[in-house]
Write a protein that holds these residues in place. Sequence first.
Motif, mmCIF file in Angstrom:
data_model
loop_
_atom_site.group_PDB
_atom_site.id
_atom_site.type_symbol
_atom_site.label_atom_id
_atom_site.label_comp_id
_atom_site.label_asym_id
_atom_site.label_seq_id
_atom_site.Cartn_x
_atom_site.Cartn_y
_atom_site.Cartn_z
ATOM 1 N N VAL A 1 1.255 -1.286 0.105
ATOM 2 C CA VAL A 1 -0.339 0.004 0.075
ATOM 3 C C VAL A 1 0.851 2.258 -0.264
ATOM 4 C CG1 VAL A 1 -1.370 1.296 1.105
ATOM 5 C CG2 VAL A 1 -1.690 -1.119 1.394
ATOM 6 N N MET A 2 -0.040 2.294 -0.453
ATOM 7 C CA MET A 2 1.178 3.410 -0.480
ATOM 8 C C MET A 2 0.606 4.133 -0.148
ATOM 9 S SD MET A 2 2.897 5.887 -3.759
ATOM 10 C CE MET A 2 1.232 6.566 -4.787
ATOM 11 N N TRP A 3 0.900 5.384 0.680
ATOM 12 C CA TRP A 3 0.295 6.908 1.642
ATOM 13 C C TRP A 3 1.479 7.289 1.175
ATOM 14 C CZ3 TRP A 3 -4.070 6.637 5.535
ATOM 15 C CH2 TRP A 3 -4.250 5.168 5.699
ATOM 16 N N ILE A 4 0.551 8.242 0.616
ATOM 17 C CA ILE A 4 0.492 9.956 -0.276
ATOM 18 C C ILE A 4 -0.263 10.803 0.284
ATOM 19 C CG2 ILE A 4 -0.420 8.849 -2.715
ATOM 20 C CD1 ILE A 4 1.162 10.249 -3.982
ATOM 21 N N LYS A 5 0.476 12.023 -0.031
ATOM 22 C CA LYS A 5 -0.338 13.403 0.506
ATOM 23 C C LYS A 5 -1.101 13.493 -0.772
ATOM 24 C CE LYS A 5 0.141 17.386 -0.916
ATOM 25 N NZ LYS A 5 0.684 18.947 -1.438
ATOM 26 N N GLY A 6 -3.121 13.920 0.048
ATOM 27 C CA GLY A 6 -3.712 13.736 -1.233
ATOM 28 C C GLY A 6 -3.891 15.092 -1.634
ATOM 29 N N SER A 7 -5.010 15.108 -3.002
ATOM 30 C CA SER A 7 -4.944 16.326 -3.347
ATOM 31 C C SER A 7 -4.990 17.335 -2.586
ATOM 32 C CB SER A 7 -6.189 16.377 -4.293
ATOM 33 O OG SER A 7 -6.276 16.891 -5.310
ATOM 34 N N GLY A 8 -4.539 18.515 -2.641
ATOM 35 C CA GLY A 8 -4.645 19.897 -2.681
ATOM 36 C C GLY A 8 -3.690 20.008 -1.216
ATOM 37 N N GLY A 9 -3.607 19.341 -0.715
ATOM 38 C CA GLY A 9 -2.805 19.074 0.907
ATOM 39 C C GLY A 9 -1.865 20.129 1.271
ATOM 40 N N ASP A 10 -1.313 20.239 2.167
ATOM 41 C CA ASP A 10 -0.059 20.747 2.659
ATOM 42 C C ASP A 10 0.933 20.250 3.646
ATOM 43 O OD1 ASP A 10 2.161 22.359 2.367
ATOM 44 O OD2 ASP A 10 1.013 22.860 4.810
ATOM 45 N N ILE A 11 2.516 19.739 2.879
ATOM 46 C CA ILE A 11 2.667 18.867 3.623
ATOM 47 C C ILE A 11 3.348 18.989 5.203
ATOM 48 C CG2 ILE A 11 3.306 17.749 1.670
ATOM 49 C CD1 ILE A 11 6.675 18.711 2.182
ATOM 50 N N GLY A 12 3.234 20.293 5.153
ATOM 51 C CA GLY A 12 3.342 21.357 6.630
ATOM 52 C C GLY A 12 2.468 20.625 7.710
ATOM 53 N N THR A 13 1.210 20.909 7.716
ATOM 54 C CA THR A 13 0.326 20.587 8.203
ATOM 55 C C THR A 13 -0.679 18.991 8.105
ATOM 56 O OG1 THR A 13 -1.480 21.747 6.421
ATOM 57 C CG2 THR A 13 0.146 23.179 8.334
ATOM 58 N N LEU A 14 0.034 18.459 6.990
ATOM 59 C CA LEU A 14 -0.177 17.462 7.025
ATOM 60 C C LEU A 14 -0.704 16.138 7.853
ATOM 61 C CD1 LEU A 14 -1.320 15.062 4.506
ATOM 62 C CD2 LEU A 14 1.150 14.533 4.703
ATOM 63 N N LYS A 15 -1.862 15.906 8.470
ATOM 64 C CA LYS A 15 -1.991 14.137 8.876
ATOM 65 C C LYS A 15 -3.050 13.285 8.088
ATOM 66 C CE LYS A 15 -4.223 17.723 12.855
ATOM 67 N NZ LYS A 15 -3.505 18.765 12.114
ATOM 68 N N LYS A 16 -2.825 12.231 8.625
ATOM 69 C CA LYS A 16 -2.841 11.115 8.143
ATOM 70 C C LYS A 16 -4.792 10.708 7.067
ATOM 71 C CE LYS A 16 -3.148 5.791 8.706
ATOM 72 N NZ LYS A 16 -3.438 4.432 10.060
ATOM 73 N N SER A 17 -5.498 12.111 7.740
ATOM 74 C CA SER A 17 -6.886 11.693 7.328
ATOM 75 C C SER A 17 -6.466 12.995 6.116
ATOM 76 C CB SER A 17 -7.534 12.845 8.302
ATOM 77 O OG SER A 17 -6.926 14.347 8.871
ATOM 78 N N GLY A 18 -5.649 13.644 5.502
ATOM 79 C CA GLY A 18 -4.979 14.167 4.708
ATOM 80 C C GLY A 18 -4.592 13.768 3.590
ATOM 81 N N CYS A 19 -3.925 11.864 3.560
ATOM 82 C CA CYS A 19 -3.387 11.046 2.873
ATOM 83 C C CYS A 19 -4.165 10.751 1.738
ATOM 84 C CB CYS A 19 -2.220 10.747 3.625
ATOM 85 S SG CYS A 19 -1.263 11.460 4.441
ATOM 86 N N ALA A 20 -3.719 9.803 0.867
ATOM 87 C CA ALA A 20 -4.600 8.676 0.190
ATOM 88 C C ALA A 20 -3.876 7.746 0.244
ATOM 89 C CB ALA A 20 -4.539 9.207 -1.389
#
Length: 717
Positions: free
Chosen positions: A74-93
Amino acid sequence: MSEITKQSTGATFRNVSYLWDETKAAELAGDEVALFIYRSNLLGADLRLTNYGGGNTSVKITDKDPLTGLETEVMWIKGSGGDIGTLKKSGCAALYLDRLHSLENVYRGIEFEDEMVELFNHCIFDLASKAPSIDTPLHGFLPFKHIDHLHPDAAIAIAAAKDGKQITEDLFQGEIGWVGWQRPGFDLGLQLRDCLEEAASRGIRLKGIMLGSHGLFTWGDTSYESYINTLEVIEKCADYLEAHYGKKGPVFGGTNTAIPVLEAELRRKQAAKVAPILRGFCSSYQKMIGHFTDDVRVLEFINSNDLSKLAPLGTSCPDHFLRTKISPLVLELSPEEDLSDVKAIQARLQPGFESYRQMYSDYYNSCKHDNSPAMRDPNPVVILYPGVGMFTFSKDKTTARLASEYYINAVNVMKGAEAISEYTSLPRQEAFNIEYWLLEEAKLQRMPKPKALSGRVALITGSAGGIGKAIAKRFAEEGACVVINDINLERLEGAKAEFQAKFGRDAAASVLLDVTSAESIVMALEGAALAFGGVDIIVNNAGISISKSIAEHSIEEWDRLYDILVKGQFLVSKEGINIMRKQGFGGDIVNIVSKNAVVAGPNNPGYGSAKAAQAHLTRLMAAELGADKIRVNTVNPDAVISDSNIWAGGWAEGRAKAYGITVEELPAYYAKRTLLNEIILPDDIANACFAFVGGLLNKSTGNALNVDGGVAMGFYR
């Protein structure tokens, strides 16, 4: 510049921030997704590594398939429109990697890139995760466990240099690959894989790939290895640039000696004078919010000999370009220009804006495709004023501020590229294909509908407490940028912290304001112009109350009432009108008066007559300002006791004495004398103010709205 050293690796960093905390990382050990998010947040915390919302990070793990119970990748990656500086698990795909790879079997070629994005949804592993971004295949086709894709200025300066590929090869001795410019998508992911495999065929193990005019890919077997590798590559790029500054000659061709040098205070005063005029031009399609900076990096660029050569080229990195438009507008004004004749300055600037709009229209028409979205607002986002600073305008303060930050990144890129070679921007067609990408258009269409006061700026006097704070909160909730002010610094600081906690850093600015001082008011309105570009709504709310018989009234008390209530309303309105006229699209003035403006009661000659003067001044201003589309209206409260400053200083005692009751009995007394038997709250006054400025009463001026629970003596005849 201070040095930051990681002792266990011996790595030394001068141009990036080493933020890894081994204790914190140890707490996350065993949870690769948590470590990936931790690494992402550290990378996003340093704007030298990537911008807000820019770049992407990922991790590949083994997890149990909920359908088969078998282990799957499985690959976890920052979701569309997110920001890595404030990223949370809920913001990932989270995606099945084998399904993502299998999409290659149905990929029909670069002409059909966009249809692949919808197919990413068929690869979703965690159904609660965010929509995958366009960068997903770029990470998916690289075989590394942890991957960082960033937009560091130092790397993009090399990527945007005319001979960036050769510089990358020489600098990293072949350990950083090169993939030429191409819009992100499925094909670019395949190219990254091909680059890696081609290097491997020559026995070279790459530790990263440079994307031409775009950014950097780096990786590692662990989250920490990826983090260190990323920092080391960017540090090496930055060191290389630093070593070359000045070798080809002065940065940006040296300082243009024809541009007068202004002190910081004079720059900001000049900026405050011209900002509302610029905002008026930029708001010809929709109301815009402004941002100003005279950052030293901006000044170095706009005061240089190469400004005229480099500014028209625009930016290179697509993340920069999307937020700053095709190119900036450079004002043809001297830093020492006399800006007092507003109409003359507007006439001077109008041809430049018309020329920019025509340039943008020509750009759209020459590059558009059959299915391109309709042309958007042709006004500039970035405006450069040589000798003064940079203005950016957008639909809200956050977007305007980010546009400023992105253009500073673009300036850094131009500086570095020019130092080592020659700066190259995106070709116009490629830039258009990014700006009017159907996927970007779909994002715009999914944006929430603007709130009623979006794009508007409000200054409410005395807004650090009581009725004023309630009005400011209501306006902020409806999308306005608010200028909080008070004469009391401690109360002002508390209100500012409260607003930023509730509405974010960009929703409110704060200024000290004494409404009896013309100088203080000018400074406050200058603060509004620098913070947001101008002002659209003035609410004259600041006030005091003194309850005494005419025989007991002192001259000092009489003067204080008239200075704050009447003179204050006059001075604040006058300066607000000046700014609204500069903007040229009208506005609102709402005066908080009182039931006492029309009701004669005991022990109230000073306050009541001052309120009557406020009420009539409202009508006089309404009669005068209609041609400017400036609406002027009155809200008449009564007995707003909760959290109101007017009850201090003996007013409550005076009113209680006048009515022959105790102070404690006042709230019930006031409620019982109303037709509705209601206690009036600050929020009730805020709702009335919003009724006037919220859009439904745009054709009403000179009106008064009573918010007193119904006091028959206060009815207007």
